[in-house]
Write a protein that holds these residues in place. Structure first.
Motif, mmCIF file in Angstrom:
data_model
loop_
_atom_site.group_PDB
_atom_site.id
_atom_site.type_symbol
_atom_site.label_atom_id
_atom_site.label_comp_id
_atom_site.label_asym_id
_atom_site.label_seq_id
_atom_site.Cartn_x
_atom_site.Cartn_y
_atom_site.Cartn_z
ATOM 1 N N GLY A 95 64.505 31.531 22.819
ATOM 2 C CA GLY A 95 64.779 30.115 22.634
ATOM 3 C C GLY A 95 66.244 29.758 22.757
ATOM 4 O O GLY A 95 67.132 30.613 22.633
ATOM 5 N N ILE A 96 66.512 28.481 22.994
ATOM 6 C CA ILE A 96 67.865 27.946 23.067
ATOM 7 C C ILE A 96 68.129 27.165 21.788
ATOM 8 O O ILE A 96 67.496 26.136 21.541
ATOM 9 N N GLU A 97 69.049 27.665 20.963
ATOM 10 C CA GLU A 97 69.385 26.922 19.756
ATOM 11 C C GLU A 97 70.069 25.607 20.145
ATOM 12 O O GLU A 97 70.860 25.554 21.082
ATOM 13 N N ASP A 98 69.742 24.553 19.434
ATOM 14 C CA ASP A 98 70.286 23.219 19.727
ATOM 15 C C ASP A 98 69.930 22.771 21.144
ATOM 16 O O ASP A 98 70.722 22.120 21.827
ATOM 17 N N ALA A 99 68.724 23.115 21.582
ATOM 18 C CA ALA A 99 68.308 22.760 22.938
ATOM 19 C C ALA A 99 68.319 21.253 23.162
ATOM 20 O O ALA A 99 68.754 20.771 24.216
ATOM 21 N N LYS A 100 67.844 20.503 22.193
ATOM 22 C CA LYS A 100 67.797 19.045 22.356
ATOM 23 C C LYS A 100 69.206 18.459 22.481
ATOM 24 O O LYS A 100 69.423 17.503 23.228
ATOM 25 N N LYS A 101 70.151 19.051 21.758
ATOM 26 C CA LYS A 101 71.536 18.587 21.857
ATOM 27 C C LYS A 101 72.076 18.853 23.257
ATOM 28 O O LYS A 101 72.729 17.991 23.864
ATOM 29 N N HIS A 102 71.811 20.050 23.795
ATOM 30 C CA HIS A 102 72.218 20.366 25.162
ATOM 31 C C HIS A 102 71.587 19.382 26.155
ATOM 32 O O HIS A 102 72.255 18.891 27.069
ATOM 33 N N GLN A 103 70.297 19.126 25.971
ATOM 34 C CA GLN A 103 69.586 18.245 26.899
ATOM 35 C C GLN A 103 70.165 16.830 26.852
ATOM 36 O O GLN A 103 70.329 16.183 27.898
ATOM 37 N N HIS A 104 70.479 16.371 25.657
ATOM 38 C CA HIS A 104 71.047 15.026 25.517
ATOM 39 C C HIS A 104 72.440 14.962 26.145
ATOM 40 O O HIS A 104 72.781 13.982 26.832
ATOM 41 N N THR A 105 73.242 16.003 25.928
ATOM 42 C CA THR A 105 74.612 16.010 26.447
ATOM 43 C C THR A 105 74.646 16.141 27.967
ATOM 44 O O THR A 105 75.418 15.448 28.643
ATOM 45 N N LEU A 106 73.816 17.013 28.507
ATOM 46 C CA LEU A 106 73.854 17.303 29.934
ATOM 47 C C LEU A 106 73.079 16.299 30.774
ATOM 48 O O LEU A 106 73.415 16.055 31.933
#
Length: 320
Positions: free
Chosen positions: A191-202
């Motif tokens: 898994g990718i920790e803080d995946a939603k944060k990455h998705q929102h930022t990118l």
């Protein structure tokens, strides 16, 4: 015989050395030769057009040959291309060369034997790079063909890996194989920790590029018969069949953890580092076997521990 169209780049801060190499290659019949006086200039040129073979001095100011190799490998990963890298060096010793091979270098040419070694090394580099890039092209074609199977809901359109349904089917099949033939089944969730944060930022485009880059790296790290799939926007699954439970331990998958966490991934938004966690659940038929959903759920529970500890978190399934 030399391939005149082989694309070669020579990277050396010493103009005299570059001129000597360029003259030898030209006299041998090579026509597509480019030069860079620094690693930074080489990377700028590679962004515009890839090469098949890169000859670089090991010792250069600002960025040495090993650092350049790491950057080229990241670039290759993002473009699905392979650059054959040869370092020019006065260094010697198995330990030094072993470190360089671990960092992605393909070959060496000793500066003291340049006249004897240069052309044979280039001939070998031509054969290897041509073979690898041909296979990469065939893989791209295969990926496109696999993507066409999306209507059957078994293939992930972003990475061309299997999707969640595919993973569960393969986990079910692996458990049945353990039941009938023995061995052990390992189910890993990556898994990718803080995946939603990455998705929102990118944003979706760059985040999908990140997922695709992770998928490509994982494919290089796993065994050929291991089953790799993307479960959702936050998680990949890896299903492996092992000889026994002693092989289903965190150290067996350390290479995956380090491969994802120690090197950034290139996207259109720049290089992105992620904190990846690995949760693993394993079983054999000595205590009975769980249903596939139960084993995957157990692996998912371990994923939370993996994020907290920064380690591969593993557990053996036990009947309730």
């Amino acid at each position: 015989m030399p391939n005149p169209q082989l694309s070669i780049m020579v990277v050396d801060d010493a103009k005299f050395s570059s001129a000597v190499i360029g003259r030898a290659l030209t006299q041998a019949g090579y026509q597509d030769i480019r030069f860079a006086s620094s690693a930074v200039e080489a990377l700028q040129q590679l962004e515009k057009r890839a090469v098949s073979v890169l000859l670089a001095d090991w010792l250069m100011p600002e960025m040495d040959g090993l650092e350049l190799t790491a950057r080229v490998r990241q670039h290759d990963e993002s473009t699905n291309h392979y650059t054959y890298i040869v370092l020019l060096t006065g260094k010697d010793g198995d330990k030094v060369q072993g470190e360089a091979f671990d960092r992605g270098v393909d070959d060496f040419i000793s500066k003291t034997s340049m006249s004897d070694q240069l052309l044979p090394r280039i001939y070998a580099a031509d054969r290897v790079s041509n073979t690898i890039n041909r296979l990469l092209g065939e893989t791209r074609l295969l990926s496109r063909n696999l993507a066409s199977l999306e209507s059957r809901n078994l293939v992930d359109a972003v990475t061309a890996l299997g999707n969640a349904r595919f993973a569960r089917q393969k986990l079910h099949d692996t458990l049945r194989q353990v039941e009938s033939r023995g061995g052990a089944c390992c189910c890993l969730l990556i898994g990718i920790e803080d995946a939603k944060k990455h998705q929102h930022t990118l944003g979706d485009k760059a985040y999908n590029e990140l997922l695709s880059a992770m998928a490509r790296r994982l494919q290089h790290l796993v065994r050929p018969l291991d089953i790799l799939a993307r479960i959702d926007d936050e998680c990949f699954a890896l299903i492996t069949l092992q000889d026994n439970l002693q092989q289903c331990v965190p150290s067996s998958f350390k290479r995956l953890h380090e491969g994802l966490n120690l090197k950034a991934f290139k996207t259109s938004e720049g290089f992105i580092s992620v904190k990846a966690g690995i949760g693993m659940a394993a079983c054999d038929n000595k205590l009975g076997l769980p249903e596939d959903n139960a084993l995957m759920s157990l692996a998912h529970q371990q994923l939370a521990d993996a994020y907290a500890t920064g380690l591969v978190s593993a557990v053996r399934w036990q009947p309730q």
